[in-house]
Design a protein around this motif. Structure first.
Motif, PDB file in Angstrom:
ATOM      1  N   LEU A  53     -44.771  20.580  23.707  1.00 55.96           N
ATOM      2  CA  LEU A  53     -44.813  19.509  22.713  1.00 55.96           C
ATOM      3  C   LEU A  53     -46.205  19.494  22.058  1.00 55.96           C
ATOM      4  O   LEU A  53     -47.223  19.502  22.752  1.00 55.96           O
ATOM      5  N   GLY A  54     -46.221  19.495  20.740  1.00 58.13           N
ATOM      6  CA  GLY A  54     -47.484  19.485  20.017  1.00 58.13           C
ATOM      7  C   GLY A  54     -47.971  20.863  19.607  1.00 58.13           C
ATOM      8  O   GLY A  54     -48.957  20.970  18.870  1.00 58.13           O
ATOM      9  N   ASP A  55     -47.284  21.917  20.066  1.00 60.16           N
ATOM     10  CA  ASP A  55     -47.715  23.291  19.749  1.00 60.16           C
ATOM     11  C   ASP A  55     -46.680  24.018  18.888  1.00 60.16           C
ATOM     12  O   ASP A  55     -45.719  24.590  19.410  1.00 60.16           O
ATOM     13  N   TYR A  69     -46.330  28.874   5.868  1.00 59.97           N
ATOM     14  CA  TYR A  69     -45.981  28.813   7.297  1.00 59.97           C
ATOM     15  C   TYR A  69     -44.613  29.415   7.562  1.00 59.97           C
ATOM     16  O   TYR A  69     -44.293  29.726   8.717  1.00 59.97           O
ATOM     17  N   LEU A  70     -43.800  29.582   6.530  1.00 61.09           N
ATOM     18  CA  LEU A  70     -42.458  30.149   6.687  1.00 61.09           C
ATOM     19  C   LEU A  70     -42.386  31.603   6.216  1.00 61.09           C
ATOM     20  O   LEU A  70     -41.290  32.174   6.139  1.00 61.09           O
ATOM     21  N   HIS A  80     -39.853  26.234  11.433  1.00 64.40           N
ATOM     22  CA  HIS A  80     -39.759  24.933  10.770  1.00 64.40           C
ATOM     23  C   HIS A  80     -39.516  23.825  11.806  1.00 64.40           C
ATOM     24  O   HIS A  80     -40.138  22.763  11.740  1.00 64.40           O
ATOM     25  N   HIS A  81     -38.645  24.086  12.757  1.00 66.42           N
ATOM     26  CA  HIS A  81     -38.284  23.067  13.754  1.00 66.42           C
ATOM     27  C   HIS A  81     -39.510  22.613  14.551  1.00 66.42           C
ATOM     28  O   HIS A  81     -39.591  21.458  14.998  1.00 66.42           O
ATOM     29  N   VAL A  90     -42.844  22.966  13.486  1.00 63.04           N
ATOM     30  CA  VAL A  90     -44.093  22.831  12.713  1.00 63.04           C
ATOM     31  C   VAL A  90     -44.738  21.462  12.928  1.00 63.04           C
ATOM     32  O   VAL A  90     -45.950  21.295  12.812  1.00 63.04           O
ATOM     33  N   ASN A  91     -43.930  20.487  13.280  1.00 66.85           N
ATOM     34  CA  ASN A  91     -44.447  19.138  13.550  1.00 66.85           C
ATOM     35  C   ASN A  91     -44.787  18.950  15.031  1.00 66.85           C
ATOM     36  O   ASN A  91     -45.109  17.850  15.456  1.00 66.85           O
ATOM     37  N   CYS A 138     -42.607  19.627  17.518  1.00 63.18           N
ATOM     38  CA  CYS A 138     -41.397  19.424  18.335  1.00 63.18           C
ATOM     39  C   CYS A 138     -41.248  20.572  19.328  1.00 63.18           C
ATOM     40  O   CYS A 138     -41.451  21.735  18.984  1.00 63.18           O
ATOM     41  N   ASN A 139     -40.912  20.225  20.545  1.00 66.79           N
ATOM     42  CA  ASN A 139     -40.787  21.248  21.592  1.00 66.79           C
ATOM     43  C   ASN A 139     -39.348  21.739  21.732  1.00 66.79           C
ATOM     44  O   ASN A 139     -38.419  20.947  21.838  1.00 66.79           O
TER      45      ASN A 139
END
Lengths: 437, 437
Positions: free
Chosen positions: B223-225, B299-300, B352-353, B355-356, B358-359
């Motif tokens: 989470l966070g990476d 990033y994509l 994309h999943h 990038v925020n 989410c783990n």
């Protein structure tokens, strides 16, 4: 639905004296469940029950032979490192355990000596998620929230025509749900300023909270077997506080046509203590839709749901900014609401979720959605409180907040309090925004 | 990204002779994983690897001492009743196991005798979900599907402005995902005819399929990476066929503003065999957006994603009606498409999943979304093929289908076939609609 029994008697006191102060969240009438271990230890996680400022270590209590009869199996399940098994045993099993705990913790109980050795101070404990959350669904049960936020996302069309018929819900992310104390990095995401030709990837500048309640599913239903409205509450284990952190600049660009995704799934925080439906029995409230609104379809209606489908739970959100933390200032409340304002009850959430045969499993979590009340000062997200960022909150120390800043801590609290019943509470749900990576 | 090695050599043959017929889905170059037991037995579920018409019982093979060195730990994990552990070990571990399996199953292998005793005929097996699916996310990666369906749900606004920038995704329901062979009751739900004042609760009359691929997550991220685009494929374990059954009359009434919910979560079906990313290496395809479309944000984007982010996988959907079943007619194909038509790659979905922050966790499932191709005969849902129900499919036996009827069986198949590589396939994903309760 809700039946009062001897465990709710407001005159009951405990030999754990801190449980008898009228201000504790955890008197003997509450008895909520969590999973814990001693802070910083390598101990195994196990279930515990809150009493005053202490925790009954359920693994130790089972070991000590405190439980027998109908209470033994649920007590053993409550000692496990997740409570899924306990949840799946159903309301009757949890009720047997509650009765046994209530007796054992009462003033004058013969089990005082045995159980005293099983207490761990809450101040010495750390908590983890109380269950393996298989699926998490978030509902949208405050018509005030739906209207307030609808005005900002769809000015011409704030409340969609389905709202008053359908308990709107959508699936959320389980893996990023954490327990109180969760600190998470500010998320990055695609943001498209209205006047720009293209989106950019950047840390969210519009970090927000959503004050919700989380409903833990108890007994499962089989795939293909809907749960009727009158059976719905027997599939609910209990409630927690829930903060559905949201990135308001990521949300509008991504959410159409399939709903919120990265604006929400970077972190969600629950309080550690699950307050059972049985503990909440004294705080049931009548439930109805406002006059002139459509009546719920028959599958969502029952006499019991009308008579007492609501829950009178006070809810507040407080902030501690880094400046406040340095000054050792008390957390500052910025909203106060009540779960009874919800447009759909917890039972209606369960019944609607399963009407198509969808299976709910023990430990699944249902969010109520942001529980904004009818007035602006009871709105439960900054996007509402600041009217989309136009009216910053003014804090007592002179600071303002439009959106959350790095280092801000949000504390959710909830409690039930009415004449003739013992006050019970949910403890706290604490989370902090860290700087973006 | 994709590297060819000796396991892909099209000249390799196996001592399991059924693996050497050019038409099998499971030659020695494939080696997909499933979880199985003998049909109708009370045996423990355990992992298996397909070879021709047989299954290598991984529990038996580990027991027989077939594996050693780097392959031992992943082989042990592949013998478990779920493959989450194997998935979490990462691509390198799976690759070591693949090499060992390839050697042991080759014609002339010294391990033939030991491994022969570990074979179970696929015809004698039943399958279960290959992993505990923690979270399931569905994407929307076919621009043709998005446009076709958008025209029907939003005639004025079929393709939303975010589509070409954001790999749109949303969370789905894990608990109702089943393995091939799943039969489910037709769901009930709120349906509102356009001219009615109020919705009614009724069995869906517009049952549909969505032909997708499912991407099983391998190695986790914290989470966070976020996972970068160049690392994304190392977090993918493999692919399955995926049928995202949909109730098209429930969907339009419920899906705004938070996305599809009960229209989708009553059942979803995957094929039992997970084809690994390594097995798919010979079938990589160049990937780009059409000229004139925006280039993906940095990033994509990566050179590797452009060079070989696509996957050349043929996909078809077939139907067997009750009448066809009675007549013992062959399943009738009603659409044929290819995964390379997707607008976003599997790597872009992962990046994309996350990038925020989410783990993703081992065993999580990412749906690609309906993989409709550019022409109407390659559309992958009845709502597209029948243009919203206006043009029923005409079947060879004279029947028509606008939407699925009770007793209809849908069979999805997928395969990769090109000169210079051994043909590999995904087996079948079979599901049946039962009458409403």
């Amino acid at each position: 639905m809700a039946t009062l029994n001897e465990t709710h008697d407001p005159k009951l006191t405990s030999w754990v004296v801190s449980a008898n102060h009228g201000t504790t969240d955890f008197p003997i009438q509450n008895l909520p469940f969590a999973v814990f271990r001693r802070q910083g230890s390598a101990e195994a996680w196990r279930g515990g029950v809150a009493i005053g400022d202490q925790i009954v270590d359920m693994a130790a209590a089972v070991q000590a032979g405190v439980f027998s009869g109908d209470a033994l199996a649920p007590a053993q399940a409550a000692a496990e490192p997740t409570l899924n098994h306990l949840m799946g045993m159903g309301a009757q099993a949890a009720s047997s355990l509650r009765k046994a705990l209530s007796k054992a913790l009462q003033t004058g109980s013969a089990q005082e000596a045995a159980l005293k050795a099983c207490l761990v101070p809450q101040a010495d404990a750390e908590f983890t998620l109380p269950a393996r959350i298989g699926d998490y669904t978030d509902f949208y049960t405050s018509v005030y929230h739906a209207t307030n936020i609808g005005k900002q996302f769809r000015p011409d069309n704030p409340l969609l025509p389905n709202y008053k018929w359908v308990p709107i819900g959508y699936h959320g992310r389980s893996s990023s749900i954490g327990v109180s104390g969760q600190a998470f990095k500010r998320p990055k995401g695609q943001v498209k300023p209205p006047d720009a030709d293209a989106p950019v990837l950047k840390p969210s500048a519009r970090m927000d909270i959503e004050l919700e309640m989380g409903v833990f599913v108890g007994q499962a239903n089989e795939l293909g077997d809907p749960v009727t409205i009158d059976q719905a509450e027997s599939h609910i284990f209990g409630l927690v506080l829930f903060n559905d952190w949201s990135a308001r600049d990521i949300q509008p660009w991504e959410y159409q046509p399939l709903g919120p995704f990265l604006a929400k799934n970077f972190a969600s925080t629950i309080s550690p203590w699950i307050v059972t439906m049985e503990a909440l029995a004294p705080f049931r409230a009548a439930f109805s839709h406002p006059e002139g609104d459509p009546q719920p379809l028959p599958y969502l209606s029952s006499d019991a749901n009308s008579a007492e489908g609501g829950l009178d739970i006070q809810l507040e959100a407080c902030i501690v900014t880094p400046q406040m933390r340095d000054a050792q200032a008390a957390p500052e409340r910025f909203t106060l609401t009540n779960y009874r304002h919800a447009y759909w009850t917890a039972a209606q959430m369960v019944t609607h979720h399963t009407v198509n045969g969808c299976n709910l499993q023990p430990g699944d979590l249902l969010g109520t959605g942001t529980l904004s009340g009818p007035t602006l000062d009871s709105a439960c997200a900054l996007i509402e409180l600041t009217v989309g960022g136009k009216n910053p909150l003014k804090l007592k120390n002179g600071e303002t907040r439009t959106w959350l800043e790095d280092g801000d801590t949000i504390i959710l609290r909830g409690w039930c309090d009415k004449p003739g019943a013992a006050r019970i509470g949910f403890g706290e749900c604490v989370g902090m925004v860290l700087p973006a990576a």
